[in-house]
Motif scaffolding. Structure first.
Motif, PDB file in Angstrom:
ATOM      1  N   ALA A 238       0.829  -1.214   0.000  1.00 13.21           N
ATOM      2  CA  ALA A 238       0.000   0.000   0.000  1.00 13.21           C
ATOM      3  C   ALA A 238       0.860   1.258   0.000  1.00 13.21           C
ATOM      4  CB  ALA A 238      -0.919  -0.009   1.220  1.00 13.21           C
ATOM      5  N   LEU A 239       1.979   1.240   0.771  1.00 16.57           N
ATOM      6  CA  LEU A 239       2.835   2.434   0.867  1.00 16.57           C
ATOM      7  C   LEU A 239       3.464   2.799  -0.482  1.00 16.57           C
ATOM      8  CD1 LEU A 239       4.256   4.606   2.667  1.00 16.57           C
ATOM      9  CD2 LEU A 239       6.079   2.949   2.976  1.00 16.57           C
ATOM     10  N   PRO A 240       4.249   1.892  -1.108  1.00 17.10           N
ATOM     11  CA  PRO A 240       4.839   2.293  -2.395  1.00 17.10           C
ATOM     12  C   PRO A 240       3.793   2.541  -3.480  1.00 17.10           C
ATOM     13  CG  PRO A 240       5.361  -0.006  -1.887  1.00 17.10           C
ATOM     14  CD  PRO A 240       4.749   0.586  -0.658  1.00 17.10           C
ATOM     15  N   ILE A 241       2.680   1.791  -3.477  1.00 15.85           N
ATOM     16  CA  ILE A 241       1.669   2.002  -4.522  1.00 15.85           C
ATOM     17  C   ILE A 241       1.040   3.384  -4.373  1.00 15.85           C
ATOM     18  CG2 ILE A 241      -0.626   1.283  -5.327  1.00 15.85           C
ATOM     19  CD1 ILE A 241       0.282  -1.609  -4.860  1.00 15.85           C
ATOM     20  N   ALA A 242       0.709   3.755  -3.126  1.00 12.18           N
ATOM     21  CA  ALA A 242       0.149   5.086  -2.898  1.00 12.18           C
ATOM     22  C   ALA A 242       1.143   6.160  -3.330  1.00 12.18           C
ATOM     23  CB  ALA A 242      -0.202   5.256  -1.426  1.00 12.18           C
ATOM     24  N   ALA A 243       2.431   5.951  -2.992  1.00 10.53           N
ATOM     25  CA  ALA A 243       3.460   6.921  -3.366  1.00 10.53           C
ATOM     26  C   ALA A 243       3.570   7.021  -4.880  1.00 10.53           C
ATOM     27  CB  ALA A 243       4.805   6.514  -2.753  1.00 10.53           C
ATOM     28  N   ALA A 244       3.513   5.872  -5.563  1.00  8.70           N
ATOM     29  CA  ALA A 244       3.625   5.865  -7.016  1.00  8.70           C
ATOM     30  C   ALA A 244       2.448   6.626  -7.635  1.00  8.70           C
ATOM     31  CB  ALA A 244       3.671   4.435  -7.531  1.00  8.70           C
ATOM     32  N   CYS A 245       1.236   6.394  -7.100  1.00  7.06           N
ATOM     33  CA  CYS A 245       0.051   7.083  -7.617  1.00  7.06           C
ATOM     34  C   CYS A 245       0.224   8.591  -7.464  1.00  7.06           C
ATOM     35  CB  CYS A 245      -1.205   6.634  -6.878  1.00  7.06           C
ATOM     36  SG  CYS A 245      -1.647   4.932  -7.261  1.00  7.06           S
ATOM     37  N   ILE A 246       0.671   9.014  -6.270  1.00  8.02           N
ATOM     38  CA  ILE A 246       0.876  10.445  -6.020  1.00  8.02           C
ATOM     39  C   ILE A 246       1.874  11.009  -7.008  1.00  8.02           C
ATOM     40  CG2 ILE A 246       1.828  12.118  -4.383  1.00  8.02           C
ATOM     41  CD1 ILE A 246       0.711  10.309  -2.149  1.00  8.02           C
ATOM     42  N   GLY A 247       2.999  10.299  -7.178  1.00  7.57           N
ATOM     43  CA  GLY A 247       4.057  10.759  -8.071  1.00  7.57           C
ATOM     44  C   GLY A 247       3.570  10.888  -9.502  1.00  7.57           C
ATOM     45  N   VAL A 248       2.911   9.835  -9.995  1.00 11.20           N
ATOM     46  CA  VAL A 248       2.435   9.828 -11.382  1.00 11.20           C
ATOM     47  C   VAL A 248       1.402  10.931 -11.588  1.00 11.20           C
ATOM     48  CG1 VAL A 248       1.158   8.487 -13.099  1.00 11.20           C
ATOM     49  CG2 VAL A 248       2.968   7.396 -11.754  1.00 11.20           C
ATOM     50  N   ALA A 249       0.473  11.055 -10.619  1.00 16.49           N
ATOM     51  CA  ALA A 249      -0.575  12.074 -10.727  1.00 16.49           C
ATOM     52  C   ALA A 249       0.051  13.467 -10.790  1.00 16.49           C
ATOM     53  CB  ALA A 249      -1.520  11.978  -9.536  1.00 16.49           C
ATOM     54  N   ALA A 250       1.072  13.700  -9.966  1.00 14.02           N
ATOM     55  CA  ALA A 250       1.705  15.019  -9.924  1.00 14.02           C
ATOM     56  C   ALA A 250       2.422  15.326 -11.238  1.00 14.02           C
ATOM     57  CB  ALA A 250       2.681  15.086  -8.751  1.00 14.02           C
ATOM     58  N   VAL A 251       3.096  14.331 -11.800  1.00 19.53           N
ATOM     59  CA  VAL A 251       3.856  14.550 -13.032  1.00 19.53           C
ATOM     60  C   VAL A 251       2.910  14.779 -14.213  1.00 19.53           C
ATOM     61  CG1 VAL A 251       5.447  13.496 -14.673  1.00 19.53           C
ATOM     62  CG2 VAL A 251       5.859  13.295 -12.217  1.00 19.53           C
ATOM     63  N   LEU A 252       1.779  14.023 -14.269  1.00 18.67           N
ATOM     64  CA  LEU A 252       0.852  14.115 -15.398  1.00 18.67           C
ATOM     65  C   LEU A 252      -0.024  15.360 -15.334  1.00 18.67           C
ATOM     66  CD1 LEU A 252      -0.311  10.412 -15.823  1.00 18.67           C
ATOM     67  CD2 LEU A 252       1.435  11.672 -17.088  1.00 18.67           C
ATOM     68  N   ARG A 253      -0.110  15.953 -14.160  1.00 19.08           N
ATOM     69  CA  ARG A 253      -1.036  17.054 -13.945  1.00 19.08           C
ATOM     70  C   ARG A 253      -0.784  18.199 -14.921  1.00 19.08           C
ATOM     71  NH1 ARG A 253      -0.333  21.259 -10.397  1.00 19.08           N
ATOM     72  NH2 ARG A 253       1.571  20.210  -9.764  1.00 19.08           N
TER      73      ARG A 253
END
Lengths: 253, 254
Positions: A238-253
């Motif tokens: 859950a920790l790395p997946i949540a972090a990955a989602c945050i990272g990807v969302a921020a970059v694609l924004r």
């Protein structure tokens, strides 16, 4: 003995995070740290998200924030380096409180500070919820080369004994009036460091003989059991997946 | 029945040329408890390291339960090391694993035991030294007496035929010393005990041998050896002040 029985980095109580097998926690922290490090430095929202994740895990593990903050000071020497960057950096400059600061340097300092702090906090949480012994078991189960885990296992066992030896030698020196005040008086200290090395070396030989006597053939028996369930892998993923989602969302924004 | 231990003319020179053993002959029958006495530097530890083939290369032959110690035969050496359980003087040298149970499991795991069988060996050995409740502890957190008992368990778990103890009573307080002797007395193994603690030898071992300058110089009932003042004096052995071996033997019912 007298030495502290608990390791200063380990917080001995029970929580969901404490109960997870060490290998899944190591994997989660490693992946989390990699995601943090590869995030572009100007995605400020992503870093806020990562920090929030740390706060959530800290709460679940019931680690007091002050306890964590005190141990995070290990990061300070690295942060000091980062403070110099805005002054020394090149390129475009901004003026703030009468100081001329490099924009690139400011970003660089932020980069070191944010990523360093998140990495240190994640590692501290891992250490707080996992004993040193379990960390080694976890590394072993993650197929870390045996020679490293074995050396670390021996170090874990004999570090305390060596520290105790050093302490006794120091007390014995002090008891004979040794109180070095100047550099040229440290000879006795230097000599006892040498003596400590010899003692450790000789102990190593005796330990090896005792191991041979119990049939040691060059391989330590593998620790048995301790496999993690899919549910446990999923929980800590859950920790790395949540972090990955945050990272990807921020970059694609 | 083969004797547990049979040494014939064991001779050993250290690499620096000094001679440690000059022809040692010693036979220990199965189930016997023997004290090996001698002053510092008599060659006691060197002799002990011959019993399981760690030191070799001099003249003579060591036989353990009918098996010749042959350093070239690795499989046999493994069996010899199972049969001869050596408890070293400093328990910190012996206990190197992070927990008590793991350390006790080290020997039997080297013998190829796994799973339930291994766990059972560990339980059995820890129970024999009354340390079962400490199985998850770090050796560093135990008292010295407890660590010594765990060290005994680490070799008991290999079900040895002969237990060799190097100075078992050294650094123990009187209560730990007594507890250890009560445990050693109940173990169904041949016992060879290297010691300077002459009262301890009298208490535990019906037979005593004196090793001096690399030779066995006396071999007899412990009470007779300890009562021979000239013999003891001649080999730098001394009874504690005020200790009367004959009186102690009467009290112990020997």
């Amino acid at each position: 003995m007298g030495a502290g029985h608990a390791h200063p980095l380990h917080l001995d109580h029970d929580s969901l995070v404490h109960r997870l097998p060490p290998q899944v926690k190591i994997a989660a922290v490693l992946l989390y740290t990699i995601i943090v490090v590869v995030t572009p430095r100007d995605e400020f929202l992503a870093f806020a998200g990562y920090a929030l994740l740390i706060v959530v895990v800290t709460a679940i593990a019931r680690v007091p924030a002050g306890w964590l903050a005190k141990r995070a000071t290990i990061e300070l020497p690295f942060v000091l380096l980062a403070v110099a960057l805005p002054f020394a950096g090149h390129g475009e400059r901004v003026t703030w409180l009468g100081m001329s600061l490099s924009v690139d340097g400011l970003y660089g300092a932020w980069n070191i500070f944010a990523k360093g702090t998140l990495g240190v906090l994640a590692s501290l949480l891992l250490a707080a919820t996992t004993t040193a012994r379990d960390l080694l078991l976890g590394l072993d189960r993650l197929r870390c080369p045996r020679v490293f885990t074995q050396i670390a296992t021996f170090m874990l066992r004999y570090m305390d004994i060596l520290a105790e030896d050093a302490r006794r030698m120091r007390v014995a020196r002090l008891s004979r009036g040794y109180d070095p005040r100047f550099l040229w008086q440290v000879k006795a200290f230097a000599v006892s460091v040498g003596a400590l090395f010899l003692r450790a070396f000789e102990r190593g030989e005796r330990v090896y003989l005792a191991m041979l006597s119990r049939g040691y053939t060059g391989r330590l028996p593998a620790a048995e059991g301790g496999g993690a369930t899919t549910a446990q892998w999923a929980t800590s993923a859950a920790l790395p997946i949540a972090a990955a989602c945050i990272g990807v969302a921020a970059v694609l924004r | 029945m083969n004797p547990s231990l049979d040494l014939r003319g064991v001779h050993y020179d250290y690499p620096d040329g000094s001679t440690a053993l000059r022809g040692v002959d010693l036979t220990v029958a199965a189930g016997e408890r023997v004290a090996l006495l001698g002053p510092n530097g008599a060659g006691k530890t060197t002799l002990v390291l011959h019993l399981n083939g760690i030191l070799h290369g001099g003249a003579g032959q060591v036989t353990v339960g009918g098996l010749d110690v042959d350093p070239a035969d690795r499989a046999r050496l493994m069996e010899i090391r199972r049969r001869v359980g050596i408890v070293f003087q400093d328990p910190d040298d012996q206990l190197f694993m992070p927990t008590v149970a793991e350390d006790v499991a080290f020997g039997p795991a080297n013998l190829g035991l796994r799973g339930d069988e291994l766990a059972q060996r560990v339980d059995e050995a820890l129970a024999a030294v009354k340390m079962s409740e400490f199985r998850g502890q770090t050796p560093h957190h135990l008292s010295f007496g407890q660590r010594r008992r765990v060290a005994v368990a680490t070799v008991l778990a290999m079900r040895p035929e002969i237990l060799v103890l190097d100075e078992p009573s050294s650094n123990l307080d009187p209560a730990s010393r007594r507890e250890l002797s009560e445990i050693l007395r109940t173990l169904p193994v041949t016992l060879l005990m290297v010691t300077h603690d002459l009262p301890y030898a009298l208490e535990l071992c019906p037979r005593a041998v004196i090793l001096d300058a690399g030779r066995i110089v006396a071999d007899g009932a412990t009470i007779d050896v300890l009562a021979d003042e000239d013999l003891l004096r001649g080999h730098r052995l001394e009874l504690p002040y005020g200790f009367d071996p004959r009186l102690a033997a009467t009290q112990l019912g020997i």
